[in-house]
Design a protein around this motif. Sequence first.
Motif, PDB file in Angstrom:
ATOM      1  N   TRP A  82      34.429  22.558  23.207  1.00  0.00           N
ATOM      2  CA  TRP A  82      34.936  21.380  23.558  1.00  0.00           C
ATOM      3  C   TRP A  82      33.703  21.068  24.634  1.00  0.00           C
ATOM      4  O   TRP A  82      33.381  21.939  25.419  1.00  0.00           O
ATOM      5  N   TYR A  83      33.517  19.446  24.823  1.00  0.00           N
ATOM      6  CA  TYR A  83      32.413  19.325  25.639  1.00  0.00           C
ATOM      7  C   TYR A  83      33.081  19.449  27.049  1.00  0.00           C
ATOM      8  O   TYR A  83      34.004  18.828  27.409  1.00  0.00           O
ATOM      9  N   SER A  84      32.193  19.734  27.988  1.00  0.00           N
ATOM     10  CA  SER A  84      32.426  19.723  29.347  1.00  0.00           C
ATOM     11  C   SER A  84      31.092  19.645  30.254  1.00  0.00           C
ATOM     12  O   SER A  84      30.280  20.367  29.659  1.00  0.00           O
ATOM     13  N   GLU A  85      31.122  18.776  31.127  1.00  0.00           N
ATOM     14  CA  GLU A  85      29.834  18.755  31.954  1.00  0.00           C
ATOM     15  C   GLU A  85      29.478  20.085  32.648  1.00  0.00           C
ATOM     16  O   GLU A  85      28.169  20.364  32.638  1.00  0.00           O
ATOM     17  N   ASP A  86      30.293  20.928  32.945  1.00  0.00           N
ATOM     18  CA  ASP A  86      29.840  22.032  33.780  1.00  0.00           C
ATOM     19  C   ASP A  86      29.283  23.231  32.693  1.00  0.00           C
ATOM     20  O   ASP A  86      28.096  23.471  32.912  1.00  0.00           O
ATOM     21  N   ALA A  87      29.887  22.935  31.299  1.00  0.00           N
ATOM     22  CA  ALA A  87      29.013  23.966  30.226  1.00  0.00           C
ATOM     23  C   ALA A  87      27.554  23.152  29.903  1.00  0.00           C
ATOM     24  O   ALA A  87      26.727  24.059  29.691  1.00  0.00           O
TER      25      ALA A  87
END
Length: 242
Positions: A82-87
């Motif tokens: 899933w998208y995350s800004e951290d990743a």
Amino acid sequence: MLLLFTLALICGPVFAVEPLRIVGDEWPPYVDESLPGNGLSVEIVTEALKKSGYATHFALEDLSRAIAGARIGVYDVVSNIWYSEDAATDLDFTDPYLSNEMCFIKRKGVDIEYAFLSDLRGMVVGVVKDYPYPREFVMAGDIIKIPVPTMLPALNALAAGQINLVLGDRRDIDFLLAKFMPQEAKTLEYMPPCFPKNDLFAAVSKTNPNHAKITQDFNAALKRMKTDGSYQFILDKHSLEH
């Protein structure tokens, strides 16, 4: 000898291309080495890369270790994330290729209704460690969450009446009920409303110098797959709807 020299001038230097190292965490039916193509997600991702001319190699890994490995270049592509800004600081996210729908499931005949999570105050809910649950559910402190290692024990506990609810991805639950609990499945039912769907992505390690091109090639191939029928063919193979 002259012919080889001429071909070298025309074609330029030839480099051995290493297969892209795809990694995914065990999450049937999305990632499962016992399924065709190592699971729905892996097969879609692998096929899109194959259509773009990339060779691939798949490895199974715990999600946190898979992401950590991709961040430092141990792996080239995370198959399901899933998208995350951290990743996104270390990974180049593709276009979404599937979506996940989180739903509560309960025993039939048990009167539980809700419109808001606050309506489930005091309910005992089976949850899976490191599962991508919606933030609002994770933060709901008035719901009693019973952690288990995988989804199947949670469903068994629900069928046995040991807990009130289970929250999980609908494809995941449907797959496990059909494969391992066909009789118990007749006693269970989903409880609306489900959470809004979340997009599922592949992500390319930015340590790979070609990450932008790999991502672009994947997106283009995914669009072609959705028009040439190969995307739907994979869904049908896994007996799932988009």
